[in-house]
Scaffold this active site. Structure first.
Site, short mmCIF file in Angstrom:
data_model
loop_
_atom_site.label_atom_id
_atom_site.label_comp_id
_atom_site.label_asym_id
_atom_site.label_seq_id
_atom_site.Cartn_x
_atom_site.Cartn_y
_atom_site.Cartn_z
CG HIS A 1 0.83 5.33 4.60
ND1 HIS A 1 -0.21 5.20 5.37
CD2 HIS A 1 1.65 4.04 4.06
CE1 HIS A 1 0.38 3.84 5.77
NE2 HIS A 1 1.32 3.28 5.34
CG HIS B 1 -0.21 -0.05 2.33
ND1 HIS B 1 0.06 -1.48 3.05
CD2 HIS B 1 0.14 0.83 3.53
CE1 HIS B 1 0.66 -1.32 4.31
NE2 HIS B 1 0.65 -0.10 4.56
P1 AMP Z 1 1.65 0.15 7.30
O1 AMP Z 1 1.92 0.57 8.87
O2 AMP Z 1 2.44 1.18 6.49
O3 AMP Z 1 1.50 -0.97 7.28
O4 AMP Z 1 0.13 1.13 7.19
C1 AMP Z 1 -0.96 0.23 7.69
C2 AMP Z 1 -2.13 1.54 7.70
O5 AMP Z 1 -3.37 0.85 7.47
C3 AMP Z 1 -2.21 2.04 8.89
O6 AMP Z 1 -1.90 3.60 8.61
C4 AMP Z 1 -3.47 1.80 9.35
O7 AMP Z 1 -4.10 2.72 10.04
C5 AMP Z 1 -4.24 1.33 8.30
N1 AMP Z 1 -5.39 0.30 8.37
C6 AMP Z 1 -5.53 -0.69 9.20
N2 AMP Z 1 -6.68 -1.21 9.15
C7 AMP Z 1 -7.45 -0.53 8.23
C8 AMP Z 1 -8.97 -0.27 8.19
N3 AMP Z 1 -9.51 -1.39 8.42
N4 AMP Z 1 -9.25 0.55 7.23
C9 AMP Z 1 -8.39 1.57 7.00
N5 AMP Z 1 -7.39 1.81 7.09
C10 AMP Z 1 -6.75 0.61 7.87
#
Ligand code: AMP
Ligand code: ZN
Length: 142
Positions: free
Chosen positions: A103, A101
């Site tokens: 950001h 993903h």
């Molecule tokens: P990372 O730490 O780079 O793996 O980012 C994962 C991101 O996913 C974090 O910023 C979380 O806040 C986000 N996240 C986790 N679960 C969900 C969800 N159900 N809906 C939207 N964002 C999510």
């Protein structure tokens, strides 16, 4: 390419709700549930790949093209003064969801956020050159 246990695959399948902002046949963008700054969005391929190095280049190009459009929407739609694009690979790099993903984080004058970015230093030029040589070799065979 879907993983039944992956939270982002479950979002793609509609099993977990998300606040969707963009969708096509291969890419989904939605709001991050824990925004660093309000407006923080995530852009993912619908297919499950864990890290950036696992994604076929054509698909990665489409994900990045959508990331660019989301960044433009943060500027034009939310009036952001700046945008950070952030991407993690591996737990040691801070990846908490093992589905690749990007950001896209809007930044505003005085938003109070700062990255914990400490510039380091090489012992000498030779140390940097040695690492550069290893990278050049790896790039030749990638
Ligand atoms: P990372 O730490 O780079 O793996 O980012 C994962 C991101 O996913 C974090 O910023 C979380 O806040 C986000 N996240 C986790 N679960 C969900 C969800 N159900 N809906 C939207 N964002 C999510
Ligand atoms: Zn997944």
């Amino acid at each position: 390419m879907t993983d039944p246990t992956c939270i982002f695959c479950r979002i793609v399948r509609g099993e977990i709700p998300c606040e969707k902002i963009y969708e096509d046949d291969a890419v989904l963008a939605f709001m991050d549930i824990g925004p660093i700054i309000k407006g923080h969005a995530l852009i993912i391929p619908k297919a499950h790949y864990e890290r950036i190095i696992d994604v076929p280049p054509d698909l990665l190009g489409r994900v990045i093209a959508v990331t660019q459009r989301v960044a433009r929407a943060l500027f034009d739609g939310l009036g952001a003064d700046g945008v950070n694009i952030h991407q993690t690979n591996g737990a040691v790099a801070g990846q908490t969801v093992p589905h690749v993903h990007f950001h896209a984080i809007p930044r505003f004058e005085g938003d109070g956020h700062s990255w914990n970015w400490r510039a380091g230093a090489y012992a000498d030029r030779a140390e940097m050159a040695g690492l550069a040589g290893r990278l050049r070799d790896a790039l030749k065979s990638s």
